[in-house]
Design a protein around this motif. Structure first.
Motif, PDB file in Angstrom:
ATOM      1  N   ARG A  22      53.656  60.858  92.782  1.00 34.66           N
ATOM      2  CA  ARG A  22      52.278  61.318  92.652  1.00 34.66           C
ATOM      3  C   ARG A  22      51.869  62.140  93.878  1.00 34.66           C
ATOM      4  NH1 ARG A  22      53.316  56.947  89.900  1.00 34.66           N
ATOM      5  NH2 ARG A  22      52.153  56.381  88.024  1.00 34.66           N
ATOM      6  N   ASN A  23      52.332  61.707  95.058  1.00 31.22           N
ATOM      7  CA  ASN A  23      52.031  62.445  96.286  1.00 31.22           C
ATOM      8  C   ASN A  23      52.665  63.834  96.267  1.00 31.22           C
ATOM      9  OD1 ASN A  23      50.799  60.101  97.051  1.00 31.22           O
ATOM     10  ND2 ASN A  23      52.048  59.744  98.866  1.00 31.22           N
ATOM     11  N   ALA A  26      50.788  66.055  93.848  1.00 32.22           N
ATOM     12  CA  ALA A  26      49.500  66.459  94.410  1.00 32.22           C
ATOM     13  C   ALA A  26      49.693  67.587  95.418  1.00 32.22           C
ATOM     14  CB  ALA A  26      48.822  65.263  95.079  1.00 32.22           C
ATOM     15  N   ARG A  27      50.706  67.467  96.261  1.00 35.03           N
ATOM     16  CA  ARG A  27      50.980  68.515  97.244  1.00 35.03           C
ATOM     17  C   ARG A  27      51.407  69.810  96.558  1.00 35.03           C
ATOM     18  NH1 ARG A  27      54.971  66.091  99.812  1.00 35.03           N
ATOM     19  NH2 ARG A  27      53.705  64.296 100.333  1.00 35.03           N
ATOM     20  N   ILE A  33      45.522  63.516  96.164  1.00 34.59           N
ATOM     21  CA  ILE A  33      46.437  62.456  95.728  1.00 34.59           C
ATOM     22  C   ILE A  33      45.722  61.527  94.755  1.00 34.59           C
ATOM     23  CG2 ILE A  33      47.755  60.453  96.519  1.00 34.59           C
ATOM     24  CD1 ILE A  33      48.199  62.017  99.170  1.00 34.59           C
TER      25      ILE A  33
END
Length: 128
Positions: A22-23, A26-27, A33
């Motif tokens: 997920r991180n 998001a990036r 996040i």
């Protein structure tokens, strides 16, 4: 404002089938996040990615269930205070609502609790 369903779909696909965390998703898609976590959780639990409708009243349904009782109570005793109405709801219906919830209910239905003057104002008294 909600972000597009296309972006949401790309983030969810990246996490679910693309192997991204997920991180990382998001990036990669330049979102927070927390949004990536919420979108993936929403997809895994409901299968949906579209945002739910924003705004609106979500809490008055509980007091609206007692609408007939409250309006009848006001018809029978129009000089009741909000505290008296609150106590009657607890005693008769077993429901507890704050005075502010009761006030908003009556305001929505156009009912006021304004005090009426007992006597008309004197026109002969001088006011400064």
């Amino acid at each position: 404002m909600a972000l597009s369903d296309d972006l949401r779909q790309r983030v969810v696909d990246g996490v679910v089938s693309g192997g991204l965390s997920r991180n990382e998703a998001a990036r990669r898609f330049e979102i927070s996040i927390a949004s990536a976590v919420r979108w993936v959780k929403l997809y895994l639990t409901t299968g949906e990615i579209s945002p739910r409708p924003a705004g609106g009243d979500r809490r008055s349904g509980r007091i609206e269930a007692h609408r007939a009782y409250l309006l009848g109570l006001i018809r029978r005793a129009p000089d009741s205070t909000l505290l008296e109405i609150q106590q009657r709801l607890i005693a008769n219906c077993g429901e507890h609502f704050s005075v502010s919830v009761l006030w908003r209910f009556f305001d929505r239905h156009g009912i006021t609790f304004k005090k009426k003057r007992r006597t008309p104002r004197s026109s002969s008294v001088r006011t400064c």
